[in-house]
Motif scaffolding. Structure first.
Motif, PDB file in Angstrom:
ATOM      1  N   LYS A   1       0.835  -1.206   0.059  1.00 23.95           N
ATOM      2  CA  LYS A   1      -0.088  -0.030   0.065  1.00 23.95           C
ATOM      3  C   LYS A   1       0.876   1.406  -0.011  1.00 23.95           C
ATOM      4  O   LYS A   1       0.497   2.340  -0.727  1.00 23.95           O
ATOM      5  CB  LYS A   1      -0.881   0.070   1.307  1.00 23.95           C
ATOM      6  CG  LYS A   1      -2.072  -0.837   1.028  1.00 23.95           C
ATOM      7  CD  LYS A   1      -3.073  -0.906   2.287  1.00 23.95           C
ATOM      8  CE  LYS A   1      -4.088  -2.119   2.162  1.00 23.95           C
ATOM      9  NZ  LYS A   1      -5.031  -2.051   3.401  1.00 23.95           N
ATOM     10  N   LYS A   2       1.922   1.380   1.014  1.00 28.13           N
ATOM     11  CA  LYS A   2       2.881   2.221   0.743  1.00 28.13           C
ATOM     12  C   LYS A   2       3.643   2.615  -0.447  1.00 28.13           C
ATOM     13  O   LYS A   2       3.862   3.904  -0.982  1.00 28.13           O
ATOM     14  CB  LYS A   2       3.974   2.195   2.104  1.00 28.13           C
ATOM     15  CG  LYS A   2       3.323   2.323   3.260  1.00 28.13           C
ATOM     16  CD  LYS A   2       4.412   2.069   4.566  1.00 28.13           C
ATOM     17  CE  LYS A   2       3.959   2.458   5.654  1.00 28.13           C
ATOM     18  NZ  LYS A   2       5.024   2.300   6.781  1.00 28.13           N
TER      19      LYS A   2
ATOM     20  N   SER B   1       1.223   3.909  -3.262  1.00 26.92           N
ATOM     21  CA  SER B   1       1.020   5.498  -2.688  1.00 26.92           C
ATOM     22  C   SER B   1       2.366   6.316  -2.886  1.00 26.92           C
ATOM     23  O   SER B   1       2.138   7.484  -2.850  1.00 26.92           O
ATOM     24  CB  SER B   1       0.284   5.800  -1.778  1.00 26.92           C
ATOM     25  OG  SER B   1       1.003   5.364  -0.286  1.00 26.92           O
ATOM     26  N   GLY B   2       3.337   5.968  -3.418  1.00 23.44           N
ATOM     27  CA  GLY B   2       4.950   6.362  -3.283  1.00 23.44           C
ATOM     28  C   GLY B   2       5.320   6.821  -2.061  1.00 23.44           C
ATOM     29  O   GLY B   2       6.064   7.659  -1.779  1.00 23.44           O
ATOM     30  N   ARG B   3       4.941   5.966  -0.897  1.00 24.09           N
ATOM     31  CA  ARG B   3       5.133   6.337   0.595  1.00 24.09           C
ATOM     32  C   ARG B   3       6.304   5.390   1.064  1.00 24.09           C
ATOM     33  O   ARG B   3       6.701   5.483   2.226  1.00 24.09           O
ATOM     34  CB  ARG B   3       4.091   6.707   1.460  1.00 24.09           C
ATOM     35  CG  ARG B   3       3.422   7.805   1.012  1.00 24.09           C
ATOM     36  CD  ARG B   3       2.242   8.054   2.112  1.00 24.09           C
ATOM     37  NE  ARG B   3       1.383   6.851   2.057  1.00 24.09           N
ATOM     38  CZ  ARG B   3       1.217   6.034   3.155  1.00 24.09           C
ATOM     39  NH1 ARG B   3       1.635   6.286   4.263  1.00 24.09           N
ATOM     40  NH2 ARG B   3       0.167   4.854   3.037  1.00 24.09           N
ATOM     41  N   LEU B   4       6.764   4.304   0.084  1.00 21.31           N
ATOM     42  CA  LEU B   4       7.565   3.074   0.765  1.00 21.31           C
ATOM     43  C   LEU B   4       9.129   3.492   0.784  1.00 21.31           C
ATOM     44  O   LEU B   4       9.520   4.118  -0.348  1.00 21.31           O
ATOM     45  CB  LEU B   4       7.371   1.990  -0.050  1.00 21.31           C
ATOM     46  CG  LEU B   4       8.093   0.659   0.422  1.00 21.31           C
ATOM     47  CD1 LEU B   4       7.696   0.182   1.787  1.00 21.31           C
ATOM     48  CD2 LEU B   4       8.099  -0.395  -0.386  1.00 21.31           C
ATOM     49  N   SER B   5       9.797   3.964   1.689  1.00 19.31           N
ATOM     50  CA  SER B   5      10.936   4.164   1.827  1.00 19.31           C
ATOM     51  C   SER B   5      12.047   3.142   1.475  1.00 19.31           C
ATOM     52  O   SER B   5      11.419   1.926   1.698  1.00 19.31           O
ATOM     53  CB  SER B   5      11.472   4.895   2.927  1.00 19.31           C
ATOM     54  OG  SER B   5      11.437   3.833   4.068  1.00 19.31           O
TER      55      SER B   5
ATOM     56  N   GLN C   1      12.280   0.924   4.593  1.00 22.61           N
ATOM     57  CA  GLN C   1      11.209   0.185   4.916  1.00 22.61           C
ATOM     58  C   GLN C   1      11.218  -0.930   4.090  1.00 22.61           C
ATOM     59  O   GLN C   1      10.958  -2.007   4.438  1.00 22.61           O
ATOM     60  CB  GLN C   1       9.822   1.054   4.524  1.00 22.61           C
ATOM     61  CG  GLN C   1       9.746   1.988   5.746  1.00 22.61           C
ATOM     62  CD  GLN C   1       8.666   2.885   5.316  1.00 22.61           C
ATOM     63  OE1 GLN C   1       8.296   3.320   4.285  1.00 22.61           O
ATOM     64  NE2 GLN C   1       7.735   3.506   6.441  1.00 22.61           N
TER      65      GLN C   1
END
Length: 159
Positions: free
Chosen positions: A12-13, A16-20, A23
């Protein structure tokens, strides 16, 4: 079930482009650890080059190790903040920009070729052999054209 929840959260991250990067590494290592394998070592560029230098300090002459250190330190300085990102983030364009900087500073083409193809390429080639990065970014760098110089003979007066 715990792993499935972690994967779903990471997916999911990512969507939405939020997976570092950190992570993503944690998820991969969690999978490996749950399956009884060792975690993957992810090097930052600075960490890898420093480790390589330490190895060379112990296995080469002092003057050779000092030369390597000088080149690596200059390269890491050139990279700036990128030196503290993942080793796999190094690109051919980073190597080319460093090569061009050395030329702009007045170094001879033959010297620059040596520094890139031998000194800077060596730690990256080792990282490829150990599986830390897929390709050596130095491998795609073309050698600079060098001018052939012919040594003249000394005159009696010069001798």
């Amino acid at each position: 079930m715990k792993m499935a929840v972690e994967w779903e959260s990471a997916a999911k991250k990512a969507s939405s482009g939020r997976l570092s990067e950190a992570q993503a590494r944690a998820v991969i290592n969690s999978i490996l650890e749950h399956s009884g394998q060792d975690a993957i070592t992810f090097y930052k560029a600075r960490e890898w080059f420093q480790e390589w230098l330490t190895d060379k300090k112990n296995s080469r002459e002092k003057t050779t190790a000092a030369k390597y250190k000088q080149v690596v330190d200059r390269f890491l300085k050139h990279l700036g903040r990128k030196a503290d990102s993942g080793l796999g983030n190094l690109k051919t364009s980073d190597i080319r920009a460093f090569r061009d900087l050395l030329v702009a500073e007045g170094r001879a083409a033959s010297t620059v070729n040596l520094l890139i193809a031998k000194v800077l390429s060596a730690p990256l080639a080792k990282a490829v052999r150990l599986g830390y990065i897929p390709l050596n970014p130095c491998a795609a760098i073309e050698s600079l054209k060098t001018e052939d110089t012919e040594a003249g003979t000394f005159t009696l007066r010069q001798i």
